[in-house]
Design a protein around this motif. Structure first.
Motif, mmCIF file in Angstrom:
data_model
loop_
_atom_site.group_PDB
_atom_site.id
_atom_site.type_symbol
_atom_site.label_atom_id
_atom_site.label_comp_id
_atom_site.label_asym_id
_atom_site.label_seq_id
_atom_site.Cartn_x
_atom_site.Cartn_y
_atom_site.Cartn_z
ATOM 1 N N LYS A 31 6.145 -12.086 -45.427
ATOM 2 C CA LYS A 31 5.616 -10.841 -44.862
ATOM 3 C C LYS A 31 5.665 -9.702 -45.873
ATOM 4 O O LYS A 31 4.718 -8.904 -45.977
ATOM 5 C CB LYS A 31 6.397 -10.463 -43.603
ATOM 6 C CG LYS A 31 6.182 -11.385 -42.423
ATOM 7 C CD LYS A 31 6.955 -10.896 -41.201
ATOM 8 C CE LYS A 31 6.745 -11.817 -40.005
ATOM 9 N NZ LYS A 31 7.523 -11.355 -38.820
ATOM 10 N N LYS A 34 3.014 -10.172 -48.595
ATOM 11 C CA LYS A 34 1.682 -9.964 -48.010
ATOM 12 C C LYS A 34 1.397 -8.475 -47.827
ATOM 13 O O LYS A 34 0.273 -8.006 -48.061
ATOM 14 C CB LYS A 34 1.579 -10.695 -46.676
ATOM 15 C CG LYS A 34 0.208 -10.580 -46.020
ATOM 16 C CD LYS A 34 0.170 -11.354 -44.703
ATOM 17 C CE LYS A 34 -1.203 -11.223 -44.050
ATOM 18 N NZ LYS A 34 -1.280 -11.960 -42.756
ATOM 19 N N GLN A 78 2.670 -17.241 -42.588
ATOM 20 C CA GLN A 78 1.995 -16.342 -43.519
ATOM 21 C C GLN A 78 2.159 -16.801 -44.962
ATOM 22 O O GLN A 78 1.959 -16.026 -45.888
ATOM 23 C CB GLN A 78 2.535 -14.918 -43.336
ATOM 24 C CG GLN A 78 2.276 -14.384 -41.924
ATOM 25 C CD GLN A 78 2.745 -12.956 -41.753
ATOM 26 O OE1 GLN A 78 2.221 -12.043 -42.391
ATOM 27 N NE2 GLN A 78 3.730 -12.747 -40.890
#
Length: 478
Positions: A31, A34, A78
């Motif tokens: 996360k 990203k 993710q």
């Protein structure tokens, strides 16, 4: 070789290996990276991480196999996941070569940072017959295969007449007296005896368990007095413990043992089940990179978990876990390095994720890894174990509870913890599962038999004057 255009062109943090270190690094960073416009890419031949301390319990029927692994796709949503092997790394050009697991053409990936987390593989020696006759306990597949082989041998042995062939089928041997070996032989011994209780053609005395250890003591992680107690405990359960003994040959299941260190003959017998748990070694794939390697095949690292050469740390290169030679700043490690165990791997992974983020985004500072080993816990089947926690020794039920408590907490991801604990509850209520699964190696056998037309019935030639038969086989009456 061209770059693969199917994958993201964002700044990439490439994680090589999806075990303890790879899973935790990707999970902690996915996360955050990203949000800064980058991406985490994890490459591993398997789509899951295996919690290896649970393999003896999987082999012993206390934990369902799928619950001892953590799915990458479920928990790394993710992260860019690639099922395959990294077959080469050119860090000078920040490029990795990836061979997909499906056998398709290899391709190249560029990266900004790389985390070498390929872990370890089973360490073996050039012993005649070991490759053909032995099985390790490093993967979930091996644990399942071992469980089914043992249950099959017990069932088949129960149909045999007393003699050498039956003795061979009911003899189970573990080579290696470390934690893995001791936990394995005690778990499978518990399971085998539970299976024999359900089979009135066998007696407990028909089973034979042998532990072979080349050194003069077992389990170096516990105290000398605890190691002596463990040997006495094993022998009280009917397990033969052969210390200062090594395997010299295993050709066709005929085991030849020798005394150490003089290598004189020690014993000779046959077995169908030879389990090898005599240590691990760094994954040899690291030799396909341009990273500095030490004399034991591990990637050289500093305490900040950076890959380090003669001229200092390499920019954008990180490592941790069994594949890395990480200095043990507490002074307790063998040879001055952290020992290859899950306790270090998990803690190193969490710090490594923080260090990468701090280095690239200026959030916090890069720190050195320093963790004093808290001790060790081991389970020996139901309600039995040994533990050495911060110098405090335990044995029996308290140690078994400490083992369950520690590993229940250490198992990654809450849903996995819940599944494992539920398995333990079921085992407590109903006992361990001794159901053998058949045809795992040949799952299409029954379908192919069903799809094969039966052979045509041979036609009986008619002869003149032969009496015809009615539908019941009697001669037809006129």
């Amino acid at each position: 070789m061209a770059l693969n255009q199917q994958f993201s062109d964002r700044p990439r943090t490439l994680v090589v290996g999806g075990g303890y270190v790879g899973l935790y690094v990707a999970h902690k960073l996915q996360k955050k990276i990203k949000s800064h416009g980058g991406i985490v890419t994890l490459v591993d031949p398997l789509p899951y991480m295996t919690y290896q301390p649970f393999l003896p319990e999987v082999a012993g029927g206390n934990i369902e196999a799928r619950h001892a692994v953590v799915s990458h796709r479920t928990h790394l949503k993710q992260t860019e996941l690639i099922t395959g092997k990294v077959t080469g790394i050119d860090h000078a050009s920040r490029t990795a070569t990836v061979a997909p697991a499906d056998g398709s053409e290899p391709f190249e990936l560029t990266y900004r940072d790389v985390v070498m987390a390929a872990g370890s593989i089973t360490r073996t020696f050039p012993i005649d017959g070991l490759k053909e006759q032995g099985i390790g306990l490093k993967t979930i597949e091996e644990a399942v295969a071992l469980r089914n082989q043992m249950l099959e041998r017990i069932e088949t042995g129960s149909l045999m007449a007393a003699g050498p062939e039956r003795d061979r089928a009911l003899t189970f041997v573990v080579v290696g007296g470390g934690f893995a070996g001791i936990e394995t032989i005690t778990e499978i011994e518990d399971m085998a005896r539970a299976a024999v209780k359900k089979n009135d053609r066998l007696e407990q005395s028909d089973l034979r368990f042998v532990l072979v250890e080349a050194m003069g003591r077992i389990m170096p992680e516990v105290t000398e007095s605890q190691a002596v107690w463990v040997v006495a405990h094993l022998r009280s359960r009917g397990i033969q413990v052969k210390l200062n003994t090594s395997l010299a040959s295993a050709v066709d299941g005929q085991l030849k043992l020798i005394n150490m260190p003089d290598k004189t003959p020690a014993d000779e017998f046959e077995t169908d089940t030879l389990i090898w748990t005599a240590g691990v070694q760094a994954n040899p794939m690291v030799r396909s990179s341009d990273f500095p390697i030490d004399e034991r095949g591990r990637i050289r690292a500093n305490a900040e978990l950076r890959i380090t050469g003669d001229d200092g740390p390499l920019e954008g290169a990180w490592t941790a876990g069994d594949v890395a030679a990480v200095p043990d700043l507490t002074g307790g490690g063998v040879g001055g390095f952290c020992v290859p165990n899950a306790q270090h791997a998990v803690r190193q992974a969490k710090l490594l994720a923080k260090n990468i983020y701090a280095q690239n985004n200026g959030v916090g500072r890069v720190k050195e890894y320093k963790h004093k080993n808290l001790g060790a816990v081991a389970g020996f089947g139901q309600y039995k174990g040994v533990a050495n926690i911060m110098g405090f020794g335990m044995r029996g039920l308290p140690a078994w509870l400490a083992h369950r408590g520690y590993h229940g907490m250490a198992m990654p991801m809450f849903e996995r913890k819940f599944r494992v604990v539920f398995n333990w509850v079921l085992s407590f209520v109903f006992g361990r599962d001794t159901t053998q699964l058949m045809d795992l190696q040949t799952p299409k056998r029954q379908f192919r038999e069903a799809a094969t037309p039966p052979p045509k019935k041979a036609e009986v030639p008619s002869s003149a004057g032969a009496a015809k038969s009615d539908s019941y086989g009697e001669p037809a009456r006129k």
